[in-house]
Design an enzyme around this catalytic site. Structure first.
Site, short mmCIF file in Angstrom:
data_model
loop_
_atom_site.label_atom_id
_atom_site.label_comp_id
_atom_site.label_asym_id
_atom_site.label_seq_id
_atom_site.Cartn_x
_atom_site.Cartn_y
_atom_site.Cartn_z
N ASP A 14 19.40 -5.44 0.52
CA ASP A 14 18.78 -4.13 0.23
C ASP A 14 18.72 -3.28 1.49
OD1 ASP A 14 16.93 -6.40 0.65
OD2 ASP A 14 15.41 -4.85 0.84
N ASP A 18 0.81 -1.22 0.00
CA ASP A 18 0.00 0.00 0.00
C ASP A 18 0.84 1.27 0.00
OD1 ASP A 18 1.01 -0.02 2.56
OD2 ASP A 18 -0.93 -0.16 3.57
P1 AMP Z 1 12.01 -3.53 3.99
O1 AMP Z 1 12.03 -4.94 4.47
O2 AMP Z 1 11.16 -2.60 4.81
O3 AMP Z 1 13.37 -2.99 3.76
O4 AMP Z 1 11.27 -3.57 2.56
C1 AMP Z 1 11.58 -4.47 1.54
C2 AMP Z 1 10.88 -4.10 0.27
O5 AMP Z 1 9.46 -4.09 0.44
C3 AMP Z 1 11.22 -2.72 -0.27
O6 AMP Z 1 11.23 -2.78 -1.66
C4 AMP Z 1 10.09 -1.87 0.23
O7 AMP Z 1 9.89 -0.70 -0.54
C5 AMP Z 1 8.91 -2.82 0.10
N1 AMP Z 1 7.81 -2.48 1.00
C6 AMP Z 1 7.78 -2.65 2.35
N2 AMP Z 1 6.60 -2.23 2.85
C7 AMP Z 1 5.86 -1.77 1.81
C8 AMP Z 1 4.53 -1.22 1.68
N3 AMP Z 1 3.73 -1.02 2.74
N4 AMP Z 1 4.13 -0.87 0.44
C9 AMP Z 1 4.92 -1.05 -0.63
N5 AMP Z 1 6.16 -1.57 -0.58
C10 AMP Z 1 6.63 -1.94 0.62
MG MG Z 2 14.64 -1.84 3.12
#
Ligand code: AMP
Ligand code: MG
Length: 457
Positions: free
Chosen positions: A261, A128
């Site tokens: 990442d 979202d």
């Molecule tokens: P993270 O584990 O928070 O570093 O996120 C890993 C991936 O998931 C990244 O590409 C983020 O942009 C994506 N992501 C995490 N939460 C959301 C969200 N609520 N909506 C869209 N993309 C998300």
């Molecule tokens: Mg991240």
């Protein structure tokens, strides 16, 4: 009152790696609250040279709340790949974030200003694009704790509540947007994207520019332009990560999601998600509920950093040396040094924690390892144990966390007067860390509209 002057360095240099961003948050319903500047970080604002009056302006509320953009800025969402829990995702990218631009501080340093929770982007996939208040505050709090402990970290400049509510795990917590300040958002996954996911021709063209950009931005002295730049960049990033991992384990920090990442080239801690400071010392502690295999357990952090650095090295191979065999040899040499640098940084950190302010001696490492073994066996509170050790040194009393045998060996080893050593230890070992139960209670309170506990924390 003037807003920050943002550049679009990265966006301008790498149009292939960004998508232009425009506000995408859904319009607020009539019964929604209006967006509010929930908190600002005056110290960070000051470091950035931001005018306090701007930070509290309507323009800042709109920009930092992801509903407007600064005139002449070129906000973008960044593309990156990433190895998540060991498996490669060829395209992740900012699914809920935007790089507003770079800002040059009064000290002449370049910083990224970015939003998280800023709405859907071309990288959102099924997500979202949103963030909610609790986790936004958590990122703020943990970043501040990390910075106060002297460990490199991204920090939160501001949190804006969006006024609406967001579906999460069956609940409807308040939506929020946080503003993150980072040395950059270049990550191992950025390089994996270029080296592995882009077509051979386009990736081959971007990679040398990306290496030059990262080196100039983060390690201009140790990785100057030249044929060895990629190798030097790898070495500099590895060194920064060795320092960071030693910093984390010394204060008992468990990151929880060390995907590639989420590993910044700068060596800053980034993406505080399901992370925690250890309470009872347990080298196998896991905090993230999705990490069922314990891949990112406490004692795996340095090995995982090395695993991530190996993915970084693989991405750089064609630039490290034209001969593939030679490139692998050179990269391996650099990666082998990570282990040495990490052990050294860790020994330095733990010697300081034990008050060993003199030159290192052969038995020091063993003294440290046997202490950690006892703390684990006794389930000692990791933070308080070091403070109790300092107390015990001056009082001469035994403490529950360690055996009398270990205590005697340590007493015989400490240099100088007990009171002076204890004082040095207490300057190194934190008395306060964000404790899970306090953090959770404060975040829950904040999400329910009661912020006093959070502010106090
Ligand atoms: P993270 O584990 O928070 O570093 O996120 C890993 C991936 O998931 C990244 O590409 C983020 O942009 C994506 N992501 C995490 N939460 C959301 C969200 N609520 N909506 C869209 N993309 C998300
Ligand atoms: Mg991240």
């Amino acid at each position: 009152m003037t807003g920050p002057r943002l550049t679009a360095d990265f966006a301008g240099a790498f149009p292939e790696l960004v998508r232009e961003w425009q506000p995408t948050l859904p319009a607020l319903r009539e019964d929604a609250d209006s967006p509010q500047l929930y908190l600002t970080n005056p110290g960070v604002a000051d470091d950035l040279g931001l005018e306090p009056s701007w930070l509290h302006s309507q323009e800042a509320l709109e920009v930092l709340g992801a509903r407007g953009i600064l005139p002449e800025s070129q906000p973008v969402s960044q593309a990156y790949a990433g190895s998540q829990f060991g498996s490669f995702s060829p395209l992740l990218g900012d699914g809920r974030a935007v790089l507003l631009g770079e800002i040059t501080t009064p000290a002449g340093e370049q910083r990224d200003l970015a939003l998280k929770g800023s709405g859907r982007t071309p990288f959102s996939r099924g997500g979202d694009g949103r963030a909610v208040l609790g986790p936004a505050l958590r990122e703020h709090l943990f970043g501040e704790a990390m910075a106060a402990l002297g460990i490199p970290t991204t920090r939160v400049l501001a949190v804006v509540t969006t006024g609406d509510r967001v579906f999460r795990d069956g609940g409807m917590p308040p939506g929020a947007v946080l503003t993150r300040v980072a040395a950059s958002h270049l990550r191992v996954g950025t390089f994996e994207l270029v080296a592995r996911s882009m077509s051979h021709e386009s990736g081959a063209d971007i990679l040398p520019r990306l290496v030059a950009y990262a080196a100039a931005r983060h390690f201009p002295d140790v990785a100057p332009p030249g044929p060895d730049q990629a190798g030097h960049l790898l070495a500099a990033v590895a060194k920064a990560q060795a320092t960071l991992m030693a910093g984390w384990v010394a204060v008992g920090f468990l990151h929880g999601v060390m995907n590639t990442d989420n590993m910044a080239l700068s060596g800053e801690t980034i993406d505080y998600g399901p992370c925690a400071w250890l309470e009872a010392y347990d080298p196998d502690a896991v905090f993230s509920s999705i990490d069922s295999g314990g891949r990112y357990r406490f004692r795996n952090q340095a090995p995982i950093a090395l695993w991530n650095l190996s993915r970084f090295a693989e991405s750089l191979l064609p630039l490290i040396d034209p001969s593939p065999d030679r490139a692998v040899d050179l990269a391996t040499e650099v990666l082998d040094r990570f282990q040495v640098d990490y052990e050294q940084a860790r020994l330095t950190a733990f010697r300081a924690k034990l008050g060993l302010t003199d030159a290192a001696r052969p038995g020091d490492a063993e003294l440290i390892e046997s202490l950690l073994g006892e703390l684990a066996t006794n389930g000692a509170d990791y933070t308080l144990a070091w403070r109790h050790l300092a107390d015990a040194l001056t009082s001469g009393e035994p403490i529950a966390e360690v055996s009398e045998g270990w205590m005697a060996a340590w007493r015989a080893r400490v240099p100088g007067e007990p009171a002076a050593v204890a004082e040095a230890m207490n300057r190194t070992n934190p008395l306060y860390v964000p404790r899970n139960h306090l953090v959770e209670a404060a975040l829950e309170g904040a999400a329910g509209g009661e912020r006093a506990a959070y502010d106090r924390l």
